[in-house]
Structures are given as structure tokens and as C-alpha cells.
Motif scaffolding. Structure first.
Motif, PDB file in Angstrom:
ATOM      1  N   ILE A   1      -3.241 -16.548  -6.468  1.00 33.58           N
ATOM      2  CA  ILE A   1      -3.126 -15.909  -7.782  1.00 33.58           C
ATOM      3  C   ILE A   1      -3.864 -14.570  -7.760  1.00 33.58           C
ATOM      4  O   ILE A   1      -3.363 -13.562  -8.259  1.00 33.58           O
ATOM      5  CB  ILE A   1      -3.659 -16.829  -8.901  1.00 33.58           C
ATOM      6  CG1 ILE A   1      -2.727 -18.031  -9.085  1.00 33.58           C
ATOM      7  CG2 ILE A   1      -3.808 -16.064 -10.214  1.00 33.58           C
ATOM      8  CD1 ILE A   1      -3.303 -19.130  -9.977  1.00 33.58           C
ATOM      9  N   GLY A   2      -5.044 -14.551  -7.167  1.00 41.65           N
ATOM     10  CA  GLY A   2      -5.806 -13.304  -7.059  1.00 41.65           C
ATOM     11  C   GLY A   2      -5.030 -12.232  -6.308  1.00 41.65           C
ATOM     12  O   GLY A   2      -5.024 -11.066  -6.708  1.00 41.65           O
ATOM     13  N   PHE A   3      -4.395 -12.609  -5.234  1.00 43.91           N
ATOM     14  CA  PHE A   3      -3.571 -11.671  -4.465  1.00 43.91           C
ATOM     15  C   PHE A   3      -2.461 -11.094  -5.355  1.00 43.91           C
ATOM     16  O   PHE A   3      -2.247  -9.881  -5.396  1.00 43.91           O
ATOM     17  CB  PHE A   3      -2.980 -12.407  -3.251  1.00 43.91           C
ATOM     18  CG  PHE A   3      -2.118 -11.557  -2.376  1.00 43.91           C
ATOM     19  CD1 PHE A   3      -2.677 -10.655  -1.489  1.00 43.91           C
ATOM     20  CD2 PHE A   3      -0.739 -11.672  -2.421  1.00 43.91           C
ATOM     21  CE1 PHE A   3      -1.877  -9.870  -0.659  1.00 43.91           C
ATOM     22  CE2 PHE A   3       0.068 -10.893  -1.601  1.00 43.91           C
ATOM     23  CZ  PHE A   3      -0.499  -9.988  -0.725  1.00 43.91           C
ATOM     24  N   ALA A   4      -1.792 -11.961  -6.097  1.00 44.49           N
ATOM     25  CA  ALA A   4      -0.704 -11.514  -6.975  1.00 44.49           C
ATOM     26  C   ALA A   4      -1.237 -10.612  -8.096  1.00 44.49           C
ATOM     27  O   ALA A   4      -0.630  -9.585  -8.420  1.00 44.49           O
ATOM     28  CB  ALA A   4       0.033 -12.719  -7.556  1.00 44.49           C
ATOM     29  N   TRP A   5      -2.364 -10.987  -8.702  1.00 47.16           N
ATOM     30  CA  TRP A   5      -2.934 -10.167  -9.774  1.00 47.16           C
ATOM     31  C   TRP A   5      -3.280  -8.771  -9.274  1.00 47.16           C
ATOM     32  O   TRP A   5      -3.063  -7.789  -9.975  1.00 47.16           O
ATOM     33  CB  TRP A   5      -4.172 -10.826 -10.359  1.00 47.16           C
ATOM     34  CG  TRP A   5      -3.900 -12.001 -11.265  1.00 47.16           C
ATOM     35  CD1 TRP A   5      -2.700 -12.614 -11.513  1.00 47.16           C
ATOM     36  CD2 TRP A   5      -4.873 -12.706 -12.027  1.00 47.16           C
ATOM     37  NE1 TRP A   5      -2.871 -13.665 -12.380  1.00 47.16           N
ATOM     38  CE2 TRP A   5      -4.191 -13.735 -12.715  1.00 47.16           C
ATOM     39  CE3 TRP A   5      -6.239 -12.584 -12.182  1.00 47.16           C
ATOM     40  CZ2 TRP A   5      -4.859 -14.632 -13.555  1.00 47.16           C
ATOM     41  CZ3 TRP A   5      -6.897 -13.473 -13.016  1.00 47.16           C
ATOM     42  CH2 TRP A   5      -6.203 -14.478 -13.702  1.00 47.16           C
ATOM     43  N   ARG A   6      -3.834  -8.687  -8.070  1.00 47.85           N
ATOM     44  CA  ARG A   6      -4.160  -7.363  -7.523  1.00 47.85           C
ATOM     45  C   ARG A   6      -2.909  -6.495  -7.413  1.00 47.85           C
ATOM     46  O   ARG A   6      -2.929  -5.307  -7.733  1.00 47.85           O
ATOM     47  CB  ARG A   6      -4.844  -7.508  -6.165  1.00 47.85           C
ATOM     48  CG  ARG A   6      -6.265  -8.014  -6.252  1.00 47.85           C
ATOM     49  CD  ARG A   6      -6.922  -8.172  -4.872  1.00 47.85           C
ATOM     50  NE  ARG A   6      -8.126  -8.964  -4.986  1.00 47.85           N
ATOM     51  CZ  ARG A   6      -8.187 -10.284  -4.767  1.00 47.85           C
ATOM     52  NH1 ARG A   6      -7.116 -10.946  -4.355  1.00 47.85           N
ATOM     53  NH2 ARG A   6      -9.319 -10.920  -4.931  1.00 47.85           N
ATOM     54  N   MET A   7      -1.827  -7.095  -6.966  1.00 49.52           N
ATOM     55  CA  MET A   7      -0.575  -6.339  -6.840  1.00 49.52           C
ATOM     56  C   MET A   7      -0.047  -5.889  -8.196  1.00 49.52           C
ATOM     57  O   MET A   7       0.325  -4.730  -8.366  1.00 49.52           O
ATOM     58  CB  MET A   7       0.496  -7.181  -6.129  1.00 49.52           C
ATOM     59  CG  MET A   7       0.239  -7.382  -4.663  1.00 49.52           C
ATOM     60  SD  MET A   7       1.623  -8.140  -3.782  1.00 49.52           S
ATOM     61  CE  MET A   7       2.014  -9.559  -4.758  1.00 49.52           C
ATOM     62  N   VAL A   8      -0.022  -6.785  -9.162  1.00 41.84           N
ATOM     63  CA  VAL A   8       0.547  -6.443 -10.463  1.00 41.84           C
ATOM     64  C   VAL A   8      -0.343  -5.447 -11.205  1.00 41.84           C
ATOM     65  O   VAL A   8       0.162  -4.549 -11.893  1.00 41.84           O
ATOM     66  CB  VAL A   8       0.858  -7.704 -11.304  1.00 41.84           C
ATOM     67  CG1 VAL A   8      -0.377  -8.322 -11.909  1.00 41.84           C
ATOM     68  CG2 VAL A   8       1.872  -7.403 -12.387  1.00 41.84           C
ATOM     69  N   LEU A   9      -1.654  -5.558 -11.055  1.00 41.81           N
ATOM     70  CA  LEU A   9      -2.550  -4.597 -11.700  1.00 41.81           C
ATOM     71  C   LEU A   9      -2.364  -3.200 -11.128  1.00 41.81           C
ATOM     72  O   LEU A   9      -2.367  -2.211 -11.872  1.00 41.81           O
ATOM     73  CB  LEU A   9      -4.006  -5.048 -11.570  1.00 41.81           C
ATOM     74  CG  LEU A   9      -4.391  -6.255 -12.427  1.00 41.81           C
ATOM     75  CD1 LEU A   9      -5.703  -6.858 -11.954  1.00 41.81           C
ATOM     76  CD2 LEU A   9      -4.444  -5.893 -13.905  1.00 41.81           C
ATOM     77  N   LYS A  10      -2.177  -3.088  -9.808  1.00 39.16           N
ATOM     78  CA  LYS A  10      -1.911  -1.779  -9.204  1.00 39.16           C
ATOM     79  C   LYS A  10      -0.596  -1.200  -9.690  1.00 39.16           C
ATOM     80  O   LYS A  10      -0.470   0.006  -9.876  1.00 39.16           O
ATOM     81  CB  LYS A  10      -1.902  -1.890  -7.676  1.00 39.16           C
ATOM     82  CG  LYS A  10      -3.273  -1.993  -7.081  1.00 39.16           C
ATOM     83  CD  LYS A  10      -3.218  -2.063  -5.575  1.00 39.16           C
ATOM     84  CE  LYS A  10      -4.619  -2.217  -5.022  1.00 39.16           C
ATOM     85  NZ  LYS A  10      -4.631  -2.305  -3.567  1.00 39.16           N
TER      86      LYS A  10
END
Length: 161
Positions: free
Chosen positions: A119-128
Motif C-alpha cells: 500500500i505504501g508503494f502504491a501511495w507513493r506513486m499516486v501522491l507523485k
């Protein structure tokens, strides 16, 4: 040829291992075989909301829509003594045990921690993607004080209002 993994291999998946053991010929079975046989597309689509959440932007802060209310913001802002980054950290916290009901009572803690990391990996992508002008920290932790694995996000550096 070079293999590039997006996320670490998933380990300790009791349901998958049990499913795989039922087959006499297991060499051609993989995670995709399990998904084909056991998983529903509507569940995958619903889970995508955990990986790619909606956000609310308020007072210069970025907040998970699922956690946000004006009352919660005011409470966290007060607890953080007016520090917006700390407010985000408090208000965006998700305790992964609380996401799942009784159906996950036999799932190992390691699975929950792996899920937090994905989830953290995905959040980093979507936030960028959604906030290219902001810099975020997505933090995964696992401590007894926090009731198991949890995840949060908050801005670092100068906050842009």
C-alpha cells in the motif's frame, strides 16, 4: 535479460499454499492461477481503493478522504499544536488490522506488514502523480504500541499553501 520486481515476493500466504497443495501437479501453478480460480474481479476493484485512495486537500494539507472530517481535522490540528505535517501524520494513519474484519483473524502478522508495504508503494506513486509539487513521506511501521502494522502519509519540507 534482467528481472525487475516492483514489490518483494509475497510470503506466508496460508490460503494460497493450502490451495496449491490440493493439486497433484503443482509446477505450473502460480499466483495468477490462484487468482483465476479463487478471486473475484469486483473484490480486486474494491481493493484498488486502498492502493489508490481519494484525497481531500484542506488548509494546505493532503488527507485520506476515508479519514477526513472537519471535526477530525480540528481535533488532530489541536493535538499537533498547529503543525500541519503532524496533523497529516495523525489524520492519515491507517491501522491495517482495523481494515479487515473477523475473516482475517487467522492471517499472520507478516501478511499485514507486507500489505502495508505494498500500500505504501502504491501511495507513493499516486501522491507523485496527483501532487507533483509536494514532497511526501509515506511511513509504514509495526509496533506493539500502535496495535500492529500501520501506515500514514504526510508532507515533508516546506508546505505549499
Amino acid at each position: 535479460m534482467k528481472r525487475v520486481n516492483s514489490i518483494p515476493s509475497v510470503t506466508d500466504t496460508q490460503a494460497y499454499c493450502s490451495w496449491k497443495k490440493q493439486w497433484s501437479s503443482q509446477e505450473d501453478l502460480d499466483v495468477h492461477s490462484y487468482i483465476f480460480d479463487q478471486c473475484r474481479p469486483d473484490h480486486a476493484l474494491l481493493f484498488s481503493k486502498m492502493f489508490f485512495p481519494h484525497f481531500v486537500v484542506a488548509e494546505g494539507g493532503v488527507f485520506l478522504e476515508r479519514n477526513f472530517s472537519n471535526e477530525a481535522f480540528d481535533r488532530c490540528f489541536g493535538l499537533a499544536a498547529g503543525d500541519l505535517s503532524k496533523t497529516e501524520r495523525l489524520l492519515n494513519a491507517v491501522k491495517i488490522y482495523d481494515v479487515f474484519g473477523q475473516g482475517a483473524s487467522d492471517v499472520s502478522e507478516d501478511i499485514f506488514l507486507q500489505l502495508c508495504n505494498v500500500i505504501g508503494f502504491a501511495w507513493r506513486m499516486v501522491l507523485k502523480e496527483k501532487f507533483p509539487e509536494k514532497v511526501f513521506c509515506v511511513e509504514v511501521s509495526n509496533s506493539e504500541q500502535n496495535y500492529g502494522p500501520d501506515i500514514t502519509l504526510y508532507q515533508v519540507g516546506p508546505l505549499i499553501f
